[in-house]
Design an enzyme around this catalytic site. Sequence first.
Site, PDB file in Angstrom:
ATOM      1  N   ALA A  59       0.824  -1.028  -0.229  1.00 37.27           N
ATOM      2  CA  ALA A  59       0.115  -0.008  -0.018  1.00 37.27           C
ATOM      3  C   ALA A  59       0.864   1.120  -0.043  1.00 37.27           C
ATOM      4  CB  ALA A  59      -0.938  -0.196   1.274  1.00 37.27           C
ATOM      5  N   GLY A  60       1.735   1.357   0.952  1.00 36.18           N
ATOM      6  CA  GLY A  60       2.780   2.575   1.025  1.00 36.18           C
ATOM      7  C   GLY A  60       3.727   2.508  -0.271  1.00 36.18           C
ATOM      8  N   ASP A  61       4.098   1.409  -0.795  1.00 33.84           N
ATOM      9  CA  ASP A  61       5.165   1.331  -1.598  1.00 33.84           C
ATOM     10  C   ASP A  61       4.325   2.002  -3.027  1.00 33.84           C
ATOM     11  OD1 ASP A  61       6.634   0.170   0.006  1.00 33.84           O
ATOM     12  OD2 ASP A  61       6.173  -1.803  -0.960  1.00 33.84           O
TER      13      ASP A  61
HETATM   14  P1  ADP Z   1       2.238   1.387   4.478  1.00 34.41           P
HETATM   15  O1  ADP Z   1       1.863   0.245   3.810  1.00 34.41           O
HETATM   16  O2  ADP Z   1       3.495   2.168   4.319  1.00 34.41           O
HETATM   17  O3  ADP Z   1       2.208   1.086   6.110  1.00 34.41           O
HETATM   18  P2  ADP Z   1      -0.324   2.889   4.866  1.00 34.41           P
HETATM   19  O4  ADP Z   1      -1.042   1.482   5.266  1.00 34.41           O
HETATM   20  O5  ADP Z   1      -0.196   4.062   5.804  1.00 34.41           O
HETATM   21  O6  ADP Z   1       1.058   2.563   4.013  1.00 34.41           O
HETATM   22  O7  ADP Z   1      -1.072   3.007   3.483  1.00 34.41           O
HETATM   23  C1  ADP Z   1      -0.589   3.689   2.403  1.00 34.41           C
HETATM   24  C2  ADP Z   1      -1.933   4.484   1.623  1.00 34.41           C
HETATM   25  O8  ADP Z   1      -2.639   3.463   1.120  1.00 34.41           O
HETATM   26  C3  ADP Z   1      -2.702   5.245   2.518  1.00 34.41           C
HETATM   27  O9  ADP Z   1      -2.285   6.515   2.636  1.00 34.41           O
HETATM   28  C4  ADP Z   1      -3.973   5.052   1.705  1.00 34.41           C
HETATM   29  O10 ADP Z   1      -4.159   6.240   0.897  1.00 34.41           O
HETATM   30  C5  ADP Z   1      -3.956   3.828   1.304  1.00 34.41           C
HETATM   31  N1  ADP Z   1      -4.745   2.776   2.140  1.00 34.41           N
HETATM   32  C6  ADP Z   1      -3.995   2.082   3.054  1.00 34.41           C
HETATM   33  N2  ADP Z   1      -4.969   1.296   3.645  1.00 34.41           N
HETATM   34  C7  ADP Z   1      -6.171   1.752   3.276  1.00 34.41           C
HETATM   35  C8  ADP Z   1      -7.487   1.497   3.555  1.00 34.41           C
HETATM   36  N3  ADP Z   1      -7.998   0.582   4.444  1.00 34.41           N
HETATM   37  N4  ADP Z   1      -8.752   2.333   2.755  1.00 34.41           N
HETATM   38  C9  ADP Z   1      -8.116   3.157   2.041  1.00 34.41           C
HETATM   39  N5  ADP Z   1      -7.116   3.604   1.552  1.00 34.41           N
HETATM   40  C10 ADP Z   1      -5.865   2.653   2.244  1.00 34.41           C
END
Ligand code: ADP
Length: 302
Positions: free
Chosen positions: A258-260
């Site tokens: 998600a973050g990548d």
């Molecule tokens: P990481 O994978 O680095 O922990 P995050 O979990 O913060 O990153 O997610 C990165 C981005 O993915 C968020 O800013 C958002 O845009 C999207 N995202 C993640 N989880 C959700 C969710 N449950 N619903 C909608 N968007 C999400």
Amino acid sequence: MRKHQILTIGECMVEMAPRQDEAYNRNFAGDSFNTAWYLRQLLPGDDQVGYCSAVGTDGISNAMLAFMQAAGISTHAVRRIPNRTVGLYMIELANGERSFSYWRGESAAKLLAEDRTFLSEAVAGQDLVLFSGITLAILSETHRQQLLNVLGEARARGTTIAFDPNMRLRLWPDQQTMCRAVSDAAKLADIVLPSFDEDGPNYQDASPQATIERYIAGGAKCVVVKNGPDRIHAFSEEEGHVVFDPVPVDAVVDTTAAGDSFNAGFLAARLTGSAMVEALAKGASVSAQVIKSRGALVAIEG
Ligand code: ADP
């Protein structure tokens, strides 16, 4: 529009992902590589997206390079190290919960910053270079410093440096070492892309705004704090504080990458001149597509 050159630096690993029948699918993934893979999908074909790492000279290393090349990612900055191979992780599924086991002891990528000349040549002339806290974590302290020195020189010559802290405590000797290394790296980055669920607890940041202030005080010009489904907080010198609420995703299947993928959407938009709020929306829309499917690398629409 001018052609861009983008390089991400880190470790790509073999991923063994379980199927229904106790066999495994073999994939390739890794945070910095995932971002390169999404950037390649998002940017015009005449922009160059490259990966900088090290692999062995064995069959699986060859297969990994062939996979990258087939995806349109340049591998000119991947060093070959005889007698080493690539790292591997396996995903186990138990009652719908995923757990991960890693084999990266012999990983060639740990030596990606060994050869200063190779590294300098790899980053020379790049418009944008991205690395992460995982890139740092796999390196020795000497090589970590060498990487930061080379990136600092590139920045002085005009390369934009982007850094995702991606804090993985199990890759570090202790939290203090991790936090110090991440803070040092963020000091030479133009764009810092943390996630609040990692930075908050590790640095005792009370809020995403506190995370932004800490990185800005360290010298960053632009900070974007991702926060899962919650509000994204960003700051840039030109545009000040900007927030964006991701569109809720009801059927989340797998949040891997998600973050990548957010980073790729955000950076691709910024490279093509988008304002902050548009770039946040692009990052969120790319990651929203990614979390609706299983796996790190998901085909996305525009
Ligand atoms: P990481 O994978 O680095 O922990 P995050 O979990 O913060 O990153 O997610 C990165 C981005 O993915 C968020 O800013 C958002 O845009 C999207 N995202 C993640 N989880 C959700 C969710 N449950 N619903 C909608 N968007 C999400």
